[in-house]
Write a protein that holds these residues in place. Structure first.
Motif, PDB file in Angstrom:
ATOM      1  N   ALA A  38       0.860  -1.181   0.000  1.00 13.49           N
ATOM      2  CA  ALA A  38       0.000   0.000   0.000  1.00 13.49           C
ATOM      3  C   ALA A  38       0.899   1.234   0.000  1.00 13.49           C
ATOM      4  O   ALA A  38       1.947   1.249   0.648  1.00 13.49           O
ATOM      5  N   ILE A  39       0.475   2.240  -0.741  1.00 21.33           N
ATOM      6  CA  ILE A  39       1.201   3.511  -0.789  1.00 21.33           C
ATOM      7  C   ILE A  39       0.211   4.621  -0.470  1.00 21.33           C
ATOM      8  O   ILE A  39      -0.856   4.699  -1.085  1.00 21.33           O
ATOM      9  N   ASN A  40       0.581   5.440   0.516  1.00 20.39           N
ATOM     10  CA  ASN A  40      -0.306   6.512   0.997  1.00 20.39           C
ATOM     11  C   ASN A  40      -1.713   5.996   1.282  1.00 20.39           C
ATOM     12  O   ASN A  40      -2.709   6.652   0.988  1.00 20.39           O
ATOM     13  N   GLY A  41      -1.785   4.785   1.831  1.00 20.39           N
ATOM     14  CA  GLY A  41      -3.062   4.198   2.214  1.00 20.39           C
ATOM     15  C   GLY A  41      -3.839   3.533   1.096  1.00 20.39           C
ATOM     16  O   GLY A  41      -4.891   2.960   1.329  1.00 20.39           O
ATOM     17  N   THR A  42      -3.330   3.591  -0.127  1.00 17.98           N
ATOM     18  CA  THR A  42      -3.985   2.950  -1.263  1.00 17.98           C
ATOM     19  C   THR A  42      -3.317   1.608  -1.538  1.00 17.98           C
ATOM     20  O   THR A  42      -2.123   1.562  -1.837  1.00 17.98           O
ATOM     21  N   THR A  43      -4.061   0.527  -1.429  1.00 19.48           N
ATOM     22  CA  THR A  43      -3.517  -0.799  -1.679  1.00 19.48           C
ATOM     23  C   THR A  43      -3.382  -1.000  -3.177  1.00 19.48           C
ATOM     24  O   THR A  43      -4.365  -0.885  -3.916  1.00 19.48           O
ATOM     25  N   ILE A  44      -2.155  -1.289  -3.625  1.00 15.88           N
ATOM     26  CA  ILE A  44      -1.930  -1.519  -5.055  1.00 15.88           C
ATOM     27  C   ILE A  44      -1.733  -2.998  -5.372  1.00 15.88           C
ATOM     28  O   ILE A  44      -1.900  -3.411  -6.512  1.00 15.88           O
ATOM     29  N   LEU A  45      -1.376  -3.787  -4.358  1.00 15.25           N
ATOM     30  CA  LEU A  45      -1.219  -5.228  -4.549  1.00 15.25           C
ATOM     31  C   LEU A  45      -1.691  -5.921  -3.288  1.00 15.25           C
ATOM     32  O   LEU A  45      -1.292  -5.555  -2.181  1.00 15.25           O
ATOM     33  N   ASP A  46      -2.535  -6.916  -3.447  1.00 17.70           N
ATOM     34  CA  ASP A  46      -3.057  -7.699  -2.325  1.00 17.70           C
ATOM     35  C   ASP A  46      -3.422  -9.059  -2.897  1.00 17.70           C
ATOM     36  O   ASP A  46      -4.520  -9.251  -3.418  1.00 17.70           O
ATOM     37  N   THR A  47      -2.476  -9.998  -2.835  1.00 19.29           N
ATOM     38  CA  THR A  47      -2.673 -11.254  -3.543  1.00 19.29           C
ATOM     39  C   THR A  47      -2.090 -12.446  -2.799  1.00 19.29           C
ATOM     40  O   THR A  47      -1.079 -12.315  -2.101  1.00 19.29           O
ATOM     41  N   GLY A  48      -2.746 -13.597  -2.956  1.00 21.34           N
ATOM     42  CA  GLY A  48      -2.167 -14.858  -2.521  1.00 21.34           C
ATOM     43  C   GLY A  48      -1.031 -15.212  -3.468  1.00 21.34           C
ATOM     44  O   GLY A  48      -1.050 -14.824  -4.643  1.00 21.34           O
ATOM     45  N   ILE A  49      -0.031 -15.955  -2.958  1.00 22.57           N
ATOM     46  CA  ILE A  49       1.153 -16.213  -3.766  1.00 22.57           C
ATOM     47  C   ILE A  49       1.872 -17.464  -3.255  1.00 22.57           C
ATOM     48  O   ILE A  49       1.773 -17.808  -2.076  1.00 22.57           O
ATOM     49  N   ARG A  50       2.560 -18.126  -4.173  1.00 25.21           N
ATOM     50  CA  ARG A  50       3.440 -19.231  -3.799  1.00 25.21           C
ATOM     51  C   ARG A  50       4.875 -18.743  -3.971  1.00 25.21           C
ATOM     52  O   ARG A  50       5.393 -18.684  -5.079  1.00 25.21           O
ATOM     53  N   TRP A  51       5.501 -18.366  -2.875  1.00 23.30           N
ATOM     54  CA  TRP A  51       6.871 -17.861  -2.916  1.00 23.30           C
ATOM     55  C   TRP A  51       7.851 -18.974  -3.239  1.00 23.30           C
ATOM     56  O   TRP A  51       8.737 -18.798  -4.064  1.00 23.30           O
ATOM     57  N   THR A  52       7.719 -20.111  -2.546  1.00 22.18           N
ATOM     58  CA  THR A  52       8.657 -21.220  -2.689  1.00 22.18           C
ATOM     59  C   THR A  52       7.898 -22.540  -2.683  1.00 22.18           C
ATOM     60  O   THR A  52       6.708 -22.587  -2.354  1.00 22.18           O
ATOM     61  N   THR A  53       8.603 -23.613  -3.018  1.00 13.86           N
ATOM     62  CA  THR A  53       8.054 -24.965  -2.862  1.00 13.86           C
ATOM     63  C   THR A  53       8.936 -25.800  -1.941  1.00 13.86           C
ATOM     64  O   THR A  53       8.608 -26.936  -1.638  1.00 13.86           O
TER      65      THR A  53
END
Length: 185
Positions: free
Chosen positions: A128-143
């Protein structure tokens, strides 16, 4: 000579948040763009065109970017198991969504990361930048479960890319303040 890279080891954890303020000097030359501020390294901490496809590491950072039309914005820059390209994924989002960021103005950045477990998509990335969320996602970083934890907070501020159009002929200053790092889990 073109910036700073510092990786700060932290107590390993599966959830972290970092908050900070950033401001570009009033005479800053945007150039084409670059890496910016604080972020996270997971496992092997993949960056620099070394994708996380092997499942052993990833990273979550922010960049500034200027288009050929002169629009300047912040973007996510993530390396992770399922990233679509060899370099960091921006997820097609920007701050601001239209228009440009400004010089001599403070911006508040908040980044949250949660590791996934096993081969699951139960990790998370939020910016989030200045209170605005620009990315909010589930993710697989590693296995690889032995490489799934946040190992370091990175501070990387430099002009990005490997071609001359990323360079600047002037000295540029970027200011940071109010850093807060929190281990959640």
């Amino acid at each position: 000579s073109c910036g700073i890279l510092s990786n700060i080891n932290v107590v390993t954890g599966s959830e972290y948040q970092v908050d900070y303020d950033v401001r570009f000097h009033s005479q800053f030359d945007w150039g084409r763009g670059g890496k910016l501020g604080f972020g996270f390294l997971i496992g092997d901490g993949n960056t620099g065109g070394n994708p996380g496809w092997d499942g052993n590491g990833g990273s979550m950072r922010l960049i500034w970017y200027q288009t050929t039309q002169g629009r300047v914005y912040f973007q996510p820059y993530l390396y992770y198991k399922d990233q679509p390209n060899q370099t960091g994924d921006d997820f097609g989002v920007t701050y601001p969504a239209t228009g440009s960021i400004s010089k001599a103005k403070w911006y508040h950045v908040s980044m949250y990361i949660k590791s996934n477990t096993g081969s699951n998509m139960n990790g998370h990335a939020r910016i989030a930048i200045n209170g605005t969320t620009i990315l909010d996602t589930g993710i697989r970083w590693t296995t690889n479960d032995s490489e799934r934890l946040v190992q370091s907070i990175c501070f990387q501020t430099f002009r990005g890319g490997d071609t001359v159009d990323w360079e600047s002929l002037t000295m540029g200053y970027i200011y940071y303040d109010n850093l807060k790092v929190q281990k959640i889990n």
